[in-house]
Design a protein around this motif. Structure first.
Motif, PDB file in Angstrom:
ATOM      1  N   ARG A  80      -9.751  47.734  64.186  1.00  0.00           N
ATOM      2  CA  ARG A  80      -9.297  47.218  63.040  1.00  0.00           C
ATOM      3  C   ARG A  80      -9.645  46.042  62.778  1.00  0.00           C
ATOM      4  O   ARG A  80     -10.476  45.150  62.322  1.00  0.00           O
ATOM      5  N   GLN A  81      -9.339  45.097  64.583  1.00  0.00           N
ATOM      6  CA  GLN A  81      -9.422  43.840  64.342  1.00  0.00           C
ATOM      7  C   GLN A  81     -11.156  43.570  63.733  1.00  0.00           C
ATOM      8  O   GLN A  81     -11.121  42.475  63.470  1.00  0.00           O
ATOM      9  N   GLY A  82     -12.068  44.003  64.356  1.00  0.00           N
ATOM     10  CA  GLY A  82     -13.469  44.119  64.672  1.00  0.00           C
ATOM     11  C   GLY A  82     -14.178  44.385  63.451  1.00  0.00           C
ATOM     12  O   GLY A  82     -15.238  43.533  62.980  1.00  0.00           O
ATOM     13  N   LYS A  83     -12.680  45.137  62.915  1.00  0.00           N
ATOM     14  CA  LYS A  83     -13.621  45.295  61.025  1.00  0.00           C
ATOM     15  C   LYS A  83     -13.397  43.821  60.310  1.00  0.00           C
ATOM     16  O   LYS A  83     -13.993  43.716  59.433  1.00  0.00           O
ATOM     17  N   ARG A  84     -12.056  43.565  60.735  1.00  0.00           N
ATOM     18  CA  ARG A  84     -11.965  42.356  60.011  1.00  0.00           C
ATOM     19  C   ARG A  84     -12.270  41.559  59.932  1.00  0.00           C
ATOM     20  O   ARG A  84     -13.179  40.501  59.969  1.00  0.00           O
ATOM     21  N   VAL A  85     -13.088  41.357  61.000  1.00  0.00           N
ATOM     22  CA  VAL A  85     -13.954  40.189  61.578  1.00  0.00           C
ATOM     23  C   VAL A  85     -15.097  39.917  60.878  1.00  0.00           C
ATOM     24  O   VAL A  85     -15.236  39.686  60.421  1.00  0.00           O
ATOM     25  N   ARG A  86     -16.274  41.110  61.091  1.00  0.00           N
ATOM     26  CA  ARG A  86     -17.005  41.445  60.606  1.00  0.00           C
ATOM     27  C   ARG A  86     -16.960  41.429  59.273  1.00  0.00           C
ATOM     28  O   ARG A  86     -17.931  40.264  58.647  1.00  0.00           O
ATOM     29  N   ALA A  87     -16.146  41.285  58.120  1.00  0.00           N
ATOM     30  CA  ALA A  87     -15.290  41.494  57.049  1.00  0.00           C
ATOM     31  C   ALA A  87     -15.654  39.390  57.031  1.00  0.00           C
ATOM     32  O   ALA A  87     -16.430  39.244  56.332  1.00  0.00           O
ATOM     33  N   LEU A  88     -15.162  39.146  57.371  1.00  0.00           N
ATOM     34  CA  LEU A  88     -15.144  37.131  57.401  1.00  0.00           C
ATOM     35  C   LEU A  88     -16.670  37.286  57.604  1.00  0.00           C
ATOM     36  O   LEU A  88     -16.279  36.347  56.858  1.00  0.00           O
ATOM     37  N   VAL A  89     -17.086  37.589  58.511  1.00  0.00           N
ATOM     38  CA  VAL A  89     -18.654  36.877  58.415  1.00  0.00           C
ATOM     39  C   VAL A  89     -19.196  37.097  57.508  1.00  0.00           C
ATOM     40  O   VAL A  89     -19.986  36.732  56.738  1.00  0.00           O
ATOM     41  N   ALA A  90     -19.528  38.222  57.286  1.00  0.00           N
ATOM     42  CA  ALA A  90     -19.875  38.707  56.406  1.00  0.00           C
ATOM     43  C   ALA A  90     -19.772  38.175  54.870  1.00  0.00           C
ATOM     44  O   ALA A  90     -20.635  37.646  54.086  1.00  0.00           O
ATOM     45  N   ARG A  91     -18.167  37.551  54.600  1.00  0.00           N
ATOM     46  CA  ARG A  91     -18.670  36.902  53.951  1.00  0.00           C
ATOM     47  C   ARG A  91     -19.166  35.525  53.664  1.00  0.00           C
ATOM     48  O   ARG A  91     -18.890  34.576  52.548  1.00  0.00           O
ATOM     49  N   LEU A  92     -18.404  34.959  54.798  1.00  0.00           N
ATOM     50  CA  LEU A  92     -19.471  33.632  54.734  1.00  0.00           C
ATOM     51  C   LEU A  92     -20.569  33.853  54.838  1.00  0.00           C
ATOM     52  O   LEU A  92     -20.942  32.896  54.337  1.00  0.00           O
ATOM     53  N   LEU A  93     -21.585  34.327  55.304  1.00  0.00           N
ATOM     54  CA  LEU A  93     -22.835  35.035  55.215  1.00  0.00           C
ATOM     55  C   LEU A  93     -22.839  34.720  53.366  1.00  0.00           C
ATOM     56  O   LEU A  93     -24.376  34.304  52.920  1.00  0.00           O
ATOM     57  N   ALA A  94     -22.640  35.837  52.985  1.00  0.00           N
ATOM     58  CA  ALA A  94     -23.117  35.809  51.155  1.00  0.00           C
ATOM     59  C   ALA A  94     -22.394  34.670  50.373  1.00  0.00           C
ATOM     60  O   ALA A  94     -22.904  34.515  48.996  1.00  0.00           O
ATOM     61  N   GLU A  95     -21.211  34.074  50.906  1.00  0.00           N
ATOM     62  CA  GLU A  95     -20.367  33.377  50.065  1.00  0.00           C
ATOM     63  C   GLU A  95     -20.664  31.337  50.188  1.00  0.00           C
ATOM     64  O   GLU A  95     -20.224  30.771  49.140  1.00  0.00           O
ATOM     65  N   SER A  96     -20.553  31.462  51.354  1.00  0.00           N
ATOM     66  CA  SER A  96     -20.733  29.920  52.023  1.00  0.00           C
ATOM     67  C   SER A  96     -21.778  28.806  52.310  1.00  0.00           C
ATOM     68  O   SER A  96     -21.378  27.273  51.654  1.00  0.00           O
ATOM     69  N   HIS A  97     -22.828  28.904  51.558  1.00  0.00           N
ATOM     70  CA  HIS A  97     -24.283  28.497  51.811  1.00  0.00           C
ATOM     71  C   HIS A  97     -24.016  27.001  50.360  1.00  0.00           C
ATOM     72  O   HIS A  97     -24.157  26.508  50.758  1.00  0.00           O
ATOM     73  N   LYS A  98     -23.453  28.024  49.586  1.00  0.00           N
ATOM     74  CA  LYS A  98     -23.270  26.927  48.540  1.00  0.00           C
ATOM     75  C   LYS A  98     -21.962  26.235  48.318  1.00  0.00           C
ATOM     76  O   LYS A  98     -22.258  25.194  47.538  1.00  0.00           O
ATOM     77  N   VAL A  99     -21.725  25.863  49.422  1.00  0.00           N
ATOM     78  CA  VAL A  99     -20.149  25.355  49.974  1.00  0.00           C
ATOM     79  C   VAL A  99     -20.485  24.377  50.957  1.00  0.00           C
ATOM     80  O   VAL A  99     -19.132  23.943  51.788  1.00  0.00           O
ATOM     81  N   GLY A 100     -21.630  24.203  51.419  1.00  0.00           N
ATOM     82  CA  GLY A 100     -22.180  23.652  52.745  1.00  0.00           C
ATOM     83  C   GLY A 100     -21.760  23.922  53.353  1.00  0.00           C
ATOM     84  O   GLY A 100     -21.530  23.195  54.698  1.00  0.00           O
ATOM     85  N   MET A 101     -21.619  25.665  53.950  1.00  0.00           N
ATOM     86  CA  MET A 101     -21.370  25.739  55.350  1.00  0.00           C
ATOM     87  C   MET A 101     -22.623  27.046  56.014  1.00  0.00           C
ATOM     88  O   MET A 101     -23.240  27.325  54.533  1.00  0.00           O
ATOM     89  N   ARG A 102     -22.605  26.707  57.155  1.00  0.00           N
ATOM     90  CA  ARG A 102     -24.258  27.565  57.704  1.00  0.00           C
ATOM     91  C   ARG A 102     -23.709  28.120  59.203  1.00  0.00           C
ATOM     92  O   ARG A 102     -22.705  27.495  59.821  1.00  0.00           O
ATOM     93  N   VAL A 103     -24.248  29.391  59.156  1.00  0.00           N
ATOM     94  CA  VAL A 103     -24.041  30.848  60.478  1.00  0.00           C
ATOM     95  C   VAL A 103     -25.100  30.601  60.611  1.00  0.00           C
ATOM     96  O   VAL A 103     -26.180  30.038  60.196  1.00  0.00           O
ATOM     97  N   LEU A 104     -24.983  30.330  61.765  1.00  0.00           N
ATOM     98  CA  LEU A 104     -25.550  30.232  63.149  1.00  0.00           C
ATOM     99  C   LEU A 104     -25.549  31.418  63.681  1.00  0.00           C
ATOM    100  O   LEU A 104     -24.904  30.999  64.662  1.00  0.00           O
ATOM    101  N   LEU A 105     -27.103  32.978  63.947  1.00  0.00           N
ATOM    102  CA  LEU A 105     -25.779  34.279  64.575  1.00  0.00           C
ATOM    103  C   LEU A 105     -26.627  34.451  66.008  1.00  0.00           C
ATOM    104  O   LEU A 105     -28.080  34.468  65.186  1.00  0.00           O
ATOM    105  N   LEU A 106     -26.241  34.312  67.076  1.00  0.00           N
ATOM    106  CA  LEU A 106     -27.330  34.693  67.796  1.00  0.00           C
ATOM    107  C   LEU A 106     -26.671  36.256  68.559  1.00  0.00           C
ATOM    108  O   LEU A 106     -25.700  36.375  68.909  1.00  0.00           O
ATOM    109  N   ALA A 107     -27.740  36.925  69.217  1.00  0.00           N
ATOM    110  CA  ALA A 107     -27.832  38.687  69.768  1.00  0.00           C
ATOM    111  C   ALA A 107     -28.759  38.360  70.392  1.00  0.00           C
ATOM    112  O   ALA A 107     -30.012  38.145  70.419  1.00  0.00           O
ATOM    113  N   GLN A 108     -28.886  39.468  71.327  1.00  0.00           N
ATOM    114  CA  GLN A 108     -30.217  39.784  72.185  1.00  0.00           C
ATOM    115  C   GLN A 108     -30.923  40.917  70.937  1.00  0.00           C
ATOM    116  O   GLN A 108     -32.451  40.854  70.838  1.00  0.00           O
TER     117      GLN A 108
END
Ligand SMILES: Nc1ncnc2c1ncn2[C@@H]1O[C@H](COP(=O)(O)OP(=O)(O)OP(=O)(O)O)[C@@H](O)[C@H]1O
Ligand SMILES: [Mg+2]
Length: 390
Positions: free
Chosen positions: A283-311
């Motif tokens: 459940r914690q995994g799901k909550r954290v995924r949802a938080l990051v999904a919100r950052l990706l969807a809504e934060s750009h216009k308020v001066g926030m950027r996400v850099l995601l690194l994965a293999q």
């Protein structure tokens, strides 16, 4: 001065005025010059012939129906400079762009005896095609730290790629282990660390990349405390909501300034973070995924950027909707053309070679630019730690 019997001054090598060549020598030089010209003309002719054939083979030609039957037309070569560098000036076919030739370049180059081609627009409807005898990205290069102005993302085949920090998009960076993802991130963070209008935040499963920033309250370095991972990401979503609420009524984008610095949220080894969370509590995994999904969807216009690194940016790690929010995409060496396809539409011709790319070489997709190759700047971890230290 020694005199000869004829009374004319004798010439010794290296002494006195250079001798005017005799008529025999002049005739030989003339013949050699003509032979060189002839050889050059032949080489140029062969090159034009090879260009035509290569274009046909690489799909850069077009078949046109004429009264005498179908005719293949290729971008016509208007001039050849044998160099070095060897350069062709070509007239593009109607509707063709320099970008079309750039895409075909990996197929065209070997047939022209080149390692790679550099294609640049030359006026409307023309392109300059330079034959390269070595990979322009072959040599590592070091970064100079810039604490103001644009940041250097890397060296592309057509020159350095600079970006003003507020113009950074959300970014995703994939690549096999030891392919250069973290080193590229060190370069980016080293350039951003000491800017008044930038803050670094995020979660780092490796415990190394964000370690120099670990004192910041929006940074988790290492996964010893998973609750803190959720707490910090929730705090970043709160920051985003506060900024959204504070947005002036006449604006839809919050300008980055001293009061609202750009916040770069780095998610280093994101699959490792998810794995740890899912193992502890799905459940914690799901909550954290949802938080990051919100950052990706809504934060750009308020001066926030996400850099995601994965293999590998596969669907279980980052869903299609989240991936679509990341307009800046880098793929260091990946294991298959399918992995390239995940992030780079239109890179089919570059994908096969990329499976064997050296560390630090990436394919990039970036807003406003055609897909291409890039060499990340290199700096060691010690240099990074020093550059970032307060
Ligand atoms: N831009 C570069 N130029 C030259 N060499 C590089 C470059 N980037 C990386 N390397 C070499 O590759 C090694 C591995 O790089 P790095 O740690 O950044 O890979 P990574 O993709 O983060 O791997 P992992 O997934 O294991 O964390 C570096 O130690 C360095 O030797
Ligand atoms: Mg790494």
């Amino acid at each position: 001065m020694t005199a000869t019997n004829s009374g004319a001054p004798a010439r010794f090598p290296g002494v006195g005025a250079p001798a005017r060549p005799g008529w025999r020598t002049r005739r030989r030089h003339h013949a050699e010059h003509r032979a060189d010209q002839h050889a050059a003309a032949l080489t140029a002719e062969r090159l034009i012939w090879a260009w035509r054939q290569a274009c046909e083979g690489a799909g850069a030609s077009r078949t046109v129906d004429t009264p005498s039957g179908p005719t293949v037309s290729t971008p016509a070569v208007a001039s050849v400079t044998l160099g070095p560098p060897t350069v062709l000036i070509v007239r593009l076919l109607p509707g063709q762009l320099p970008e079309d030739l750039r895409k075909a370049a990996p197929r065209l180059a070997p047939h022209l005896g080149a390692v790679a081609l550099r294609v640049e627009p030359r006026g409307l409807g023309w392109a300059r095609v330079e034959l390269l005898d070595r990979d322009p990205l072959a040599d590592p290069y070091r970064i100079r730290h810039h604490h103001a102005g644009p940041v250097l993302l890397g060296l592309t085949e057509s020159g350095p790629l600079w970006v003003d920090p507020p113009d950074l998009p959300h970014m995703i960076c994939q690549g096999q282990t030891r392919s250069g993802k973290s080193t590229w991130t060190y370069g980016l963070l080293a350039q951003l660390a000491h800017r008044r209008t930038v803050r670094i935040a995020g979660v780092d499963a490796s415990g190394l990349t964000l370690r120099p920033f670990a004192v910041a309250d929006r940074v988790v370095s290492g996964l010893a405390d998973l609750d803190r991972v959720e707490h910090v990401l929730a705090a970043l979503v709160d920051d985003m909501d506060t900024r959204l609420t504070a947005m002036p009524v006449d604006r839809d984008v919050l300008p980055v300034d001293d009061h609202h610095p750009l916040i770069l949220v780095v998610l280093e080894e994101w699959p490792g973070i998810l794995r740890a969370l899912d193992t502890a509590d799905t459940r914690q995994g799901k909550r954290v995924r949802a938080l990051v999904a919100r950052l990706l969807a809504e934060s750009h216009k308020v001066g926030m950027r996400v850099l995601l690194l994965a293999q590998r940016a596969e669907a279980t790690i980052v869903g299609a909707a989240e991936r679509a929010q990341c307009a800046g995409r880098l793929s260091f060496r990946v294991d298959s053309p399918e992995a390239v396809k995940l992030l780079h539409a239109g890179a089919e011709d570059l994908a096969p070679d990329h499976a064997g790319a050296d560390p630090g070489i990436a394919l990039y997709t970036w807003p406003g630019l055609p897909v291409g190759r890039l060499r990340a700047p290199y700096l060691s971890y010690a240099e990074y730690a020093r550059a970032v230290a307060p």
